[in-house]
Motif scaffolding. Structure first.
Motif, PDB file in Angstrom:
ATOM      1  N   THR A  24       4.247   1.436  22.943  1.00 64.53           N
ATOM      2  CA  THR A  24       2.821   1.142  22.802  1.00 64.53           C
ATOM      3  C   THR A  24       2.114   1.039  24.146  1.00 64.53           C
ATOM      4  OG1 THR A  24       3.429  -1.201  22.570  1.00 64.53           O
ATOM      5  CG2 THR A  24       2.932   0.020  20.556  1.00 64.53           C
ATOM      6  N   GLY A  25       2.804   0.623  25.186  1.00 60.82           N
ATOM      7  CA  GLY A  25       2.248   0.649  26.528  1.00 60.82           C
ATOM      8  C   GLY A  25       1.419  -0.548  26.920  1.00 60.82           C
ATOM      9  N   GLY A  26       0.822  -1.238  25.964  1.00 65.75           N
ATOM     10  CA  GLY A  26      -0.004  -2.391  26.280  1.00 65.75           C
ATOM     11  C   GLY A  26      -0.804  -2.835  25.082  1.00 65.75           C
ATOM     12  N   LEU A  27      -1.539  -3.918  25.257  1.00 60.74           N
ATOM     13  CA  LEU A  27      -2.408  -4.404  24.190  1.00 60.74           C
ATOM     14  C   LEU A  27      -3.586  -3.452  24.009  1.00 60.74           C
ATOM     15  CD1 LEU A  27      -2.493  -8.204  25.099  1.00 60.74           C
ATOM     16  CD2 LEU A  27      -1.188  -7.133  23.259  1.00 60.74           C
ATOM     17  N   SER A  28      -4.008  -3.291  22.768  1.00 58.33           N
ATOM     18  CA  SER A  28      -5.133  -2.407  22.473  1.00 58.33           C
ATOM     19  C   SER A  28      -5.754  -2.830  21.152  1.00 58.33           C
ATOM     20  CB  SER A  28      -4.682  -0.946  22.406  1.00 58.33           C
ATOM     21  OG  SER A  28      -3.893  -0.713  21.253  1.00 58.33           O
ATOM     22  N   ALA A  29      -6.778  -2.097  20.732  1.00 57.95           N
ATOM     23  CA  ALA A  29      -7.422  -2.398  19.453  1.00 57.95           C
ATOM     24  C   ALA A  29      -6.458  -2.236  18.288  1.00 57.95           C
ATOM     25  CB  ALA A  29      -8.634  -1.485  19.261  1.00 57.95           C
ATOM     26  N   ASN A  30      -5.418  -1.434  18.464  1.00 55.83           N
ATOM     27  CA  ASN A  30      -4.444  -1.207  17.405  1.00 55.83           C
ATOM     28  C   ASN A  30      -3.077  -1.800  17.726  1.00 55.83           C
ATOM     29  OD1 ASN A  30      -6.324   0.222  15.863  1.00 55.83           O
ATOM     30  ND2 ASN A  30      -5.778   2.176  16.801  1.00 55.83           N
ATOM     31  N   SER A  31      -2.982  -2.563  18.798  1.00 61.33           N
ATOM     32  CA  SER A  31      -1.745  -3.263  19.151  1.00 61.33           C
ATOM     33  C   SER A  31      -2.116  -4.669  19.610  1.00 61.33           C
ATOM     34  CB  SER A  31      -0.988  -2.525  20.269  1.00 61.33           C
ATOM     35  OG  SER A  31      -0.513  -1.284  19.832  1.00 61.33           O
ATOM     36  N   TRP A  32      -2.078  -5.624  18.682  1.00 57.13           N
ATOM     37  CA  TRP A  32      -2.471  -6.993  18.995  1.00 57.13           C
ATOM     38  C   TRP A  32      -1.312  -7.792  19.562  1.00 57.13           C
ATOM     39  CZ3 TRP A  32      -5.707  -8.483  14.009  1.00 57.13           C
ATOM     40  CH2 TRP A  32      -6.774  -7.580  13.894  1.00 57.13           C
ATOM     41  N   ARG A  33      -0.102  -7.343  19.362  1.00 63.65           N
ATOM     42  CA  ARG A  33       1.092  -7.848  20.027  1.00 63.65           C
ATOM     43  C   ARG A  33       1.750  -6.658  20.703  1.00 63.65           C
ATOM     44  NH1 ARG A  33       3.419 -12.856  21.560  1.00 63.65           N
ATOM     45  NH2 ARG A  33       2.575 -14.446  20.189  1.00 63.65           N
ATOM     46  N   HIS A  34       2.181  -6.834  21.934  1.00 59.58           N
ATOM     47  CA  HIS A  34       2.821  -5.744  22.668  1.00 59.58           C
ATOM     48  C   HIS A  34       4.093  -6.255  23.316  1.00 59.58           C
ATOM     49  CE1 HIS A  34       3.391  -3.658  26.690  1.00 59.58           C
ATOM     50  NE2 HIS A  34       3.774  -2.784  25.785  1.00 59.58           N
ATOM     51  N   VAL A  35       5.224  -5.655  22.958  1.00 67.11           N
ATOM     52  CA  VAL A  35       6.504  -6.015  23.549  1.00 67.11           C
ATOM     53  C   VAL A  35       6.777  -5.084  24.725  1.00 67.11           C
ATOM     54  CG1 VAL A  35       8.979  -6.244  23.192  1.00 67.11           C
ATOM     55  CG2 VAL A  35       7.397  -6.870  21.362  1.00 67.11           C
ATOM     56  N   ALA A  36       6.781  -5.648  25.917  1.00 70.05           N
ATOM     57  CA  ALA A  36       7.019  -4.873  27.137  1.00 70.05           C
ATOM     58  C   ALA A  36       8.505  -4.852  27.459  1.00 70.05           C
ATOM     59  CB  ALA A  36       6.245  -5.475  28.301  1.00 70.05           C
ATOM     60  N   PHE A  37       8.999  -3.688  27.864  1.00 71.27           N
ATOM     61  CA  PHE A  37      10.361  -3.517  28.354  1.00 71.27           C
ATOM     62  C   PHE A  37      10.264  -3.204  29.840  1.00 71.27           C
ATOM     63  CE2 PHE A  37      10.880  -2.995  23.921  1.00 71.27           C
ATOM     64  CZ  PHE A  37      12.214  -3.205  23.605  1.00 71.27           C
ATOM     65  N   ILE A  38      10.626  -4.156  30.680  1.00 71.04           N
ATOM     66  CA  ILE A  38      10.502  -3.990  32.123  1.00 71.04           C
ATOM     67  C   ILE A  38      11.904  -3.814  32.697  1.00 71.04           C
ATOM     68  CG2 ILE A  38       9.662  -5.026  34.262  1.00 71.04           C
ATOM     69  CD1 ILE A  38       7.783  -6.709  32.404  1.00 71.04           C
ATOM     70  N   GLU A  39      12.208  -2.597  33.104  1.00 72.22           N
ATOM     71  CA  GLU A  39      13.538  -2.287  33.629  1.00 72.22           C
ATOM     72  C   GLU A  39      13.532  -2.409  35.139  1.00 72.22           C
ATOM     73  OE1 GLU A  39      14.065   1.002  30.171  1.00 72.22           O
ATOM     74  OE2 GLU A  39      12.349   0.703  31.474  1.00 72.22           O
ATOM     75  N   GLN A  40      14.391  -3.257  35.644  1.00 68.62           N
ATOM     76  CA  GLN A  40      14.467  -3.504  37.078  1.00 68.62           C
ATOM     77  C   GLN A  40      15.817  -3.036  37.601  1.00 68.62           C
ATOM     78  OE1 GLN A  40      13.675  -7.721  37.433  1.00 68.62           O
ATOM     79  NE2 GLN A  40      11.556  -7.325  37.992  1.00 68.62           N
ATOM     80  N   PRO A  41      15.837  -1.951  38.365  1.00 68.30           N
ATOM     81  CA  PRO A  41      17.104  -1.482  38.948  1.00 68.30           C
ATOM     82  C   PRO A  41      17.547  -2.357  40.104  1.00 68.30           C
ATOM     83  CG  PRO A  41      15.293  -0.151  39.724  1.00 68.30           C
ATOM     84  CD  PRO A  41      14.710  -1.095  38.695  1.00 68.30           C
ATOM     85  N   ARG A  42      18.847  -2.451  40.292  1.00 65.27           N
ATOM     86  CA  ARG A  42      19.401  -3.209  41.409  1.00 65.27           C
ATOM     87  C   ARG A  42      19.853  -2.256  42.509  1.00 65.27           C
ATOM     88  NH1 ARG A  42      21.214  -8.117  41.338  1.00 65.27           N
ATOM     89  NH2 ARG A  42      23.137  -7.549  42.412  1.00 65.27           N
ATOM     90  N   ALA A  43      19.859  -2.749  43.731  1.00 65.41           N
ATOM     91  CA  ALA A  43      20.303  -1.934  44.854  1.00 65.41           C
ATOM     92  C   ALA A  43      21.773  -1.568  44.691  1.00 65.41           C
ATOM     93  CB  ALA A  43      20.077  -2.682  46.163  1.00 65.41           C
ATOM     94  N   SER A  44      22.136  -0.383  45.119  1.00 60.83           N
ATOM     95  CA  SER A  44      23.517   0.085  44.975  1.00 60.83           C
ATOM     96  C   SER A  44      24.490  -0.755  45.791  1.00 60.83           C
ATOM     97  CB  SER A  44      23.611   1.548  45.415  1.00 60.83           C
ATOM     98  OG  SER A  44      23.177   1.689  46.760  1.00 60.83           O
ATOM     99  N   THR A  45      23.966  -1.454  46.808  1.00 57.69           N
ATOM    100  CA  THR A  45      24.822  -2.299  47.629  1.00 57.69           C
ATOM    101  C   THR A  45      25.188  -3.601  46.942  1.00 57.69           C
ATOM    102  OG1 THR A  45      22.886  -3.319  48.661  1.00 57.69           O
ATOM    103  CG2 THR A  45      23.798  -1.359  49.735  1.00 57.69           C
ATOM    104  N   GLY A  46      24.499  -3.903  45.830  1.00 61.17           N
ATOM    105  CA  GLY A  46      24.748  -5.157  45.144  1.00 61.17           C
ATOM    106  C   GLY A  46      23.901  -6.288  45.664  1.00 61.17           C
ATOM    107  N   ALA A  47      23.099  -6.010  46.696  1.00 62.62           N
ATOM    108  CA  ALA A  47      22.238  -7.050  47.241  1.00 62.62           C
ATOM    109  C   ALA A  47      21.117  -7.364  46.267  1.00 62.62           C
ATOM    110  CB  ALA A  47      21.655  -6.592  48.582  1.00 62.62           C
TER     111      ALA A  47
END
Length: 356
Positions: free
Chosen positions: A64-87
């Protein structure tokens, strides 16, 4: 009850309600959100909201991408990659177009002790399937006891649980966003028709049969919540299921949530519960846990829907310091009135001098 920049924390009496019931709201605990989207489905089902298409955005599981006139609840999936070094530093750009924020160690996880999954249903709400409840309780304590249920996000293993090749190269932050039902709502200030009104519960509702589609409310919202439908031009947003709570029922989203990430109730009690939850997470080592929208001295006088976040607000697409656009209107009118009186006095003095 503490005072905000705009007066009492409960706005219903200010709106003219005599003997108003306690203010109600949402506390959304993102630390136990599993991204099931049950809240989105229940919201659309109960409020008869049109679909927003069934194509993924090409970036994540967020369709859905965000709240809108047709999306009154919006579930965001925020993917955060980690550094390959493990830091503990993320790699910007690894997920194009998605926000990247501070990472956590592979051992950090969110633990929800004595979490209960609701089994009852309420009229008009499709219950979440058992599989979602099972996904929410995916571990037991290190001693093998089932008395404690753990909840966490992919990319972080759970305390006392060992799996083969755990994913530690990224984490998911999931959040069910919604209208904040601000204490001082700019949308109310600018609406010329009275389509937006404050309810006796302190929430803010749009009356679609009165809205003329002017769109003034859209830029007045500091969160970018309100939107107009392309087919009719009228504004739409979450009503906190005003028709349900008036009959003593919970909102559809809170009823359908299998992990109780979305909690509904009296706002004062929710704030106490949220503060205790943050303290518990800090004790468990989750130092990044913080509340958002709970402070009555912020730029909107506090929100009727506030959140527990595991990262900075910007990572979730939320403004760090929201300010209602009409906040300074009372002072501006006072200054304008004072200037007008000063000018009028100057004119009177000028004419009296000429007569002499």
């Amino acid at each position: 009850m503490p005072n905000s920049l705009f007066g009492p924390l409960d706005p219903a009496p200010e709106a003219g309600y005599v003997d108003a019931p306690p203010r109600v709201g949402f506390f959304t605990d993102t630390s136990v959100c599993i991204g099931c989207k049950a809240c989105e489905v229940a919201c659309k089902e109960w409020n008869a909201i049109p679909d927003t298409g069934f194509n993924l955005l090409g970036q994540s599981y967020d369709n859905t991408g965000g709240l809108s006139a047709n999306s009154w609840r919006h579930v965001a999936f925020i993917e955060q990659p980690r550094a390959s070094t493990g830091a503990g530093t993320d790699v910007p750009g690894a997920f194009a177009g998605l926000p990247v924020g501070p990472s956590v160690s592979a051992q950090t996880a969110v633990v929800a002790s004595t979490t209960t999954v609701p089994t009852g249903t309420e009229p008009g709400i499709t219950p979440a399937v058992d599989a979602l409840a099972a996904a929410a309780t995916i571990g037991t304590s290190s001693s093998g006891s089932s008395g404690t249920q753990f909840l966490g996000m992919p990319g972080s293993d759970l305390p006392g649980r060992t799996i083969d090749a755990p994913r530690s190269d990224f984490r998911w932050l999931m959040m069910s966003n919604v209208c904040k039902h601000c204490t001082h709502a700019g949308c109310l200030d600018v609406c010329p028709t009275g389509a937006l009104f404050r309810t006796e519960f302190g929430t803010v509702v749009v009356q679609d049969d009165i809205c003329n589609g002017c769109g003034y409310c859209i830029p007045a919202c500091p969160y970018g919540v309100i939107d107009r439908r392309e087919d009719d031009g009228r504004a739409w947003k979450c009503t906190m299921c005003y028709d349900r709570i008036g009959d003593g029922l919970r909102p559809a989203c809170a009823t359908a949530c299998p992990t109780e990430s979305i909690q509904y109730g009296e706002l004062d009690e929710l704030r106490e519960r949220a503060a205790a939850r943050v303290a518990a997470l800090h004790e468990q080592g989750v130092e990044s846990a913080r509340l958002y929208g709970h402070d009555p001295s912020d730029g909107v006088g506090g929100d009727g829907a506030f959140f527990l976040l595991l990262d900075e607000p910007e990572v979730y697409g939320l403004p760090p310091d929201p300010v209602v656009a009409t906040r300074d209107l009372p002072q501006m009118w006072k200054k304008a009135g004072l200037a007008a009186l000063t000018m009028a006095a100057a004119v009177v003095v000028s004419f009296s001098g000429r007569r002499r």
